[in-house]
Scaffold this motif. Structure first.
Motif, mmCIF file in Angstrom:
data_model
loop_
_atom_site.group_PDB
_atom_site.id
_atom_site.type_symbol
_atom_site.label_atom_id
_atom_site.label_comp_id
_atom_site.label_asym_id
_atom_site.label_seq_id
_atom_site.Cartn_x
_atom_site.Cartn_y
_atom_site.Cartn_z
ATOM 1 N N SER A 1 0.853 -1.186 0.000
ATOM 2 C CA SER A 1 0.000 0.000 0.000
ATOM 3 C C SER A 1 0.891 1.239 0.000
ATOM 4 O O SER A 1 1.900 1.288 0.696
ATOM 5 N N VAL A 2 0.529 2.207 -0.825
ATOM 6 C CA VAL A 2 1.291 3.454 -0.957
ATOM 7 C C VAL A 2 0.416 4.560 -0.382
ATOM 8 O O VAL A 2 -0.608 4.923 -0.971
ATOM 9 N N GLU A 3 0.795 5.065 0.785
ATOM 10 C CA GLU A 3 -0.084 5.898 1.598
ATOM 11 C C GLU A 3 0.403 7.341 1.713
ATOM 12 O O GLU A 3 1.545 7.600 2.066
ATOM 13 N N LYS A 4 -0.503 8.277 1.420
ATOM 14 C CA LYS A 4 -0.165 9.697 1.456
ATOM 15 C C LYS A 4 0.087 10.169 2.885
ATOM 16 O O LYS A 4 -0.661 9.838 3.810
ATOM 17 N N GLN A 5 1.150 10.956 3.049
ATOM 18 C CA GLN A 5 1.506 11.527 4.341
ATOM 19 C C GLN A 5 1.268 13.039 4.297
ATOM 20 O O GLN A 5 1.438 13.673 3.254
ATOM 21 N N ALA A 6 0.903 13.620 5.427
ATOM 22 C CA ALA A 6 0.581 15.050 5.465
ATOM 23 C C ALA A 6 1.818 15.936 5.386
ATOM 24 O O ALA A 6 1.752 17.064 4.877
ATOM 25 N N SER A 7 2.946 15.446 5.889
ATOM 26 C CA SER A 7 4.171 16.238 5.935
ATOM 27 C C SER A 7 5.346 15.300 6.133
ATOM 28 O O SER A 7 5.172 14.107 6.407
ATOM 29 N N TRP A 8 6.560 15.852 6.014
ATOM 30 C CA TRP A 8 7.735 15.016 6.278
ATOM 31 C C TRP A 8 7.826 14.670 7.756
ATOM 32 O O TRP A 8 8.329 13.608 8.122
ATOM 33 N N GLY A 9 7.311 15.532 8.601
ATOM 34 C CA GLY A 9 7.272 15.220 10.031
ATOM 35 C C GLY A 9 6.364 14.031 10.307
ATOM 36 O O GLY A 9 6.680 13.165 11.120
ATOM 37 N N THR A 10 5.236 13.978 9.611
ATOM 38 C CA THR A 10 4.324 12.840 9.740
ATOM 39 C C THR A 10 4.989 11.571 9.215
ATOM 40 O O THR A 10 4.849 10.488 9.806
ATOM 41 N N THR A 11 5.707 11.699 8.112
ATOM 42 C CA THR A 11 6.434 10.558 7.565
ATOM 43 C C THR A 11 7.403 10.006 8.598
ATOM 44 O O THR A 11 7.474 8.788 8.830
ATOM 45 N N ARG A 12 8.165 10.897 9.218
ATOM 46 C CA ARG A 12 9.102 10.475 10.274
ATOM 47 C C ARG A 12 8.371 9.754 11.397
ATOM 48 O O ARG A 12 8.787 8.664 11.825
ATOM 49 N N ASP A 13 7.291 10.346 11.882
ATOM 50 C CA ASP A 13 6.560 9.756 13.013
ATOM 51 C C ASP A 13 6.025 8.377 12.665
ATOM 52 O O ASP A 13 6.071 7.456 13.499
ATOM 53 N N ASN A 14 5.530 8.216 11.452
ATOM 54 C CA ASN A 14 4.989 6.913 11.049
ATOM 55 C C ASN A 14 6.085 5.883 10.808
ATOM 56 O O ASN A 14 5.864 4.685 10.993
ATOM 57 N N LEU A 15 7.260 6.334 10.400
ATOM 58 C CA LEU A 15 8.392 5.415 10.278
ATOM 59 C C LEU A 15 8.851 4.944 11.656
ATOM 60 O O LEU A 15 9.236 3.780 11.821
ATOM 61 N N VAL A 16 8.812 5.829 12.616
ATOM 62 C CA VAL A 16 9.173 5.448 13.986
ATOM 63 C C VAL A 16 8.205 4.387 14.509
ATOM 64 O O VAL A 16 8.610 3.407 15.143
ATOM 65 N N LEU A 17 6.915 4.553 14.195
ATOM 66 C CA LEU A 17 5.910 3.570 14.618
ATOM 67 C C LEU A 17 6.123 2.232 13.907
ATOM 68 O O LEU A 17 5.982 1.168 14.510
ATOM 69 N N GLY A 18 6.450 2.282 12.625
ATOM 70 C CA GLY A 18 6.618 1.061 11.840
ATOM 71 C C GLY A 18 5.280 0.496 11.392
ATOM 72 O O GLY A 18 4.235 0.807 11.966
ATOM 73 N N GLY A 19 5.315 -0.327 10.368
ATOM 74 C CA GLY A 19 4.092 -0.907 9.838
ATOM 75 C C GLY A 19 3.321 -1.725 10.857
ATOM 76 O O GLY A 19 2.091 -1.708 10.883
ATOM 77 N N GLU A 20 4.037 -2.426 11.721
ATOM 78 C CA GLU A 20 3.376 -3.249 12.730
ATOM 79 C C GLU A 20 2.771 -2.413 13.850
ATOM 80 O O GLU A 20 1.960 -2.893 14.625
ATOM 81 N N GLY A 21 3.178 -1.148 13.930
ATOM 82 C CA GLY A 21 2.640 -0.257 14.955
ATOM 83 C C GLY A 21 1.652 0.733 14.389
ATOM 84 O O GLY A 21 1.485 1.834 14.920
ATOM 85 N N ASN A 22 1.031 0.365 13.265
ATOM 86 C CA ASN A 22 0.043 1.200 12.576
ATOM 87 C C ASN A 22 0.688 2.412 11.912
ATOM 88 O O ASN A 22 0.021 3.418 11.680
ATOM 89 N N GLY A 23 2.001 2.311 11.628
ATOM 90 C CA GLY A 23 2.690 3.357 10.901
ATOM 91 C C GLY A 23 3.029 2.859 9.510
ATOM 92 O O GLY A 23 2.197 2.247 8.851
ATOM 93 N N ILE A 24 4.254 3.099 9.065
ATOM 94 C CA ILE A 24 4.678 2.657 7.742
ATOM 95 C C ILE A 24 6.030 1.950 7.825
ATOM 96 O O ILE A 24 6.795 2.149 8.773
ATOM 97 N N ASP A 25 6.312 1.115 6.832
ATOM 98 C CA ASP A 25 7.556 0.337 6.801
ATOM 99 C C ASP A 25 8.668 1.045 6.043
ATOM 100 O O ASP A 25 9.856 0.767 6.255
ATOM 101 N N GLY A 26 8.278 1.946 5.158
ATOM 102 C CA GLY A 26 9.264 2.644 4.342
ATOM 103 C C GLY A 26 8.615 3.829 3.676
ATOM 104 O O GLY A 26 7.438 4.109 3.887
#
Length: 432
Positions: free
Chosen positions: A78-103
């Motif tokens: 899945s290719v998911e739109k992020q609101a900002s680069w800060g959001t991208t960072r936060d979701n990478l920290v969470l990771g896909g298994e933590g309801n964030g993103i894997d890459g």
């Protein structure tokens, strides 16, 4: 003598061989060029990848739209739109298994800043790996319409004269970029500093997400900004400002975005990581073909991606740059490249420049072991493996991990073998 072909056990064996050969043919068709030669496909069928609404995220859009992820055994990416680069960072920290993103499609310095804990909560690093560069060139520095008479361009001294006058009148002057220490921050800082403007003392630097740049310029939030397309073109289309320069004018064929994954995902799913990398590389090849540029513009414009009319992105995608100040360039040699001229290969020497510039501006400590950090994050070795499995021509695979010395528009030279000499030659910086 008994007919061997009539022997039930013989017929069963032959049937089994036929099935095996059919399966092998199917695998070969699905994974051409020798990928997963041992017969083991990706460990998982999907992953969550983030993107920001920019044309340099095109390889991810194309890999999804044209079925390249599915072709390489990853139909559920899945290719998911992020609101900002800060959001991208936060979701990478969470990771896909933590309801964030894997890459993600990401600013090249960000995986380093995240890995080192320079931009994460409590300075806790999250190891990242860069698998490919997504593009070269294609960003711009734009200025507000109020500076149209000054014809601001590559030489920022013209801009300095204008903003000095504005500050003398008691007005504030602001430059917008997309993430502290990211590519846009470094491009606009380089440009300002080359013109004698200290980006930390002579002008206020603010962070604005790419899709919000034009709206903020319209209401007078900033005097100039640096961002990728289509937002510079949108500024011109709406008559709010104009393009002062393309970043390729600062540094021809400079690296820009990267395709990066969390190290934990790569370590746990190495075949899946490689499969996605191959899909992205194929998408880059497709996107760079001139005959595909109109369709590429249509894909970019779709609601789930950038959500703009295809006509608004087609021009610069094909190399036509209307600067908005009377200058129009056709067939620009500084067009955004996804694959051509080794654009996809993540040269470690380029990452060294980004880290050196982040040291220049205080994002990393002066004693940072640049080579060690690059060796930890940059996975050019995986890129080479994927290129081999895809059957990429030898001529398209760099023979060195370095593109050598890089020369900038103002004559400064970055030698990856001697970053200290480069830093010493810079007049405006945050280190002694």
């Amino acid at each position: 003598m008994r007919d061997r072909l009539a022997d039930p056990s013989r017929r069963s064996a032959l049937k089994g061989v036929g099935a095996t050969l059919a399966l092998a043919s199917a695998i070969k068709a699905s994974f051409p060029g020798g990928a997963f030669a041992q017969g083991a496909g990706p460990e998982v069928k999907g992953a969550k990848l983030g993107f920001i609404a920019l044309t340099d995220a095109a390889p991810l859009f194309v890999a999804k739209e044209k079925g390249f992820f599915a072709k390489h055994g990853m139909p559920d990416v899945s290719v998911e739109k992020q609101a900002s680069w800060g959001t991208t960072r936060d979701n990478l920290v969470l990771g896909g298994e933590g309801n964030g993103i894997d890459g993600a499609h990401i600013l090249t310095p960000m995986p380093y800043l995240i890995t080192a804990g320079r931009v994460t909560q409590n300075n806790v690093g999250v190891p990242m790996q860069i698998l490919a560069r997504l593009n070269t060139n294609g960003q711009c520095i734009s200025v507000a319409k109020e500076y149209l008479d000054q014809k601001v361009g590559l030489d920022a001294k013209v801009f300095k004269t204008a903003i000095d006058k504005k500050k003398a009148a008691g007005k504030s002057v602001k430059a917008a970029m997309t993430f502290p220490g990211g590519t846009h921050d470094l491009w606009i800082r380089y440009w300002l500093a080359a013109g004698g403007i200290d980006p930390d003392k002579d002008i206020e630097t603010i962070v604005v997400p790419p899709p919000q740049m034009v709206a903020n310029m319209k209401v007078g939030t900033m005097d100039c900004f640096c961002v990728g397309e289509p937002w510079n073109a949108q500024l011109v289309t709406q008559g709010i400002g104009y393009t002062a320069l393309t970043t390729g004018e600062l540094w021809k064929d400079h690296p820009e975005k990267a395709f990066a994954l969390r190290s934990s995902f790569v370590d746990k799913n190495p075949r899946a990581a490689k499969a996605m990398l191959m899909a992205v590389m194929e998408a880059q090849q497709w996107a760079d073909k001139p005959e595909n540029r109109d369709e590429l513009a249509t894909i970019l414009g779709k609601r789930q991606w950038i959500n703009i009319p295809a006509s608004d992105v087609a021009g610069r995608t094909k190399g036509t740059i209307d600067y908005g100040d009377g200058r129009v360039v056709e067939n620009s040699p500084l067009i955004m490249k996804y694959w051509a001229d080794q654009a996809s290969y993540p040269f470690p020497s380029h990452d060294m420049w980004f880290l050196t510039e982040d040291i220049r501006w205080g994002k990393f400590a002066p004693d940072t072991d640049i080579k060690a950090l690059v060796a930890k994050v940059n996975r050019e070795d995986l890129w080479r493996e994927a290129a081999k499995d895809l059957g990429v021509a030898e001529a398209a695979i760099p023979t060195s991990k370095s593109r050598g010395k890089e020369t900038f528009f103002d004559g400064k030279v970055f030698d990856p073998d001697n970053p200290a000499a480069y830093l010493a030659a810079l007049d405006i910086k945050r280190i002694a």
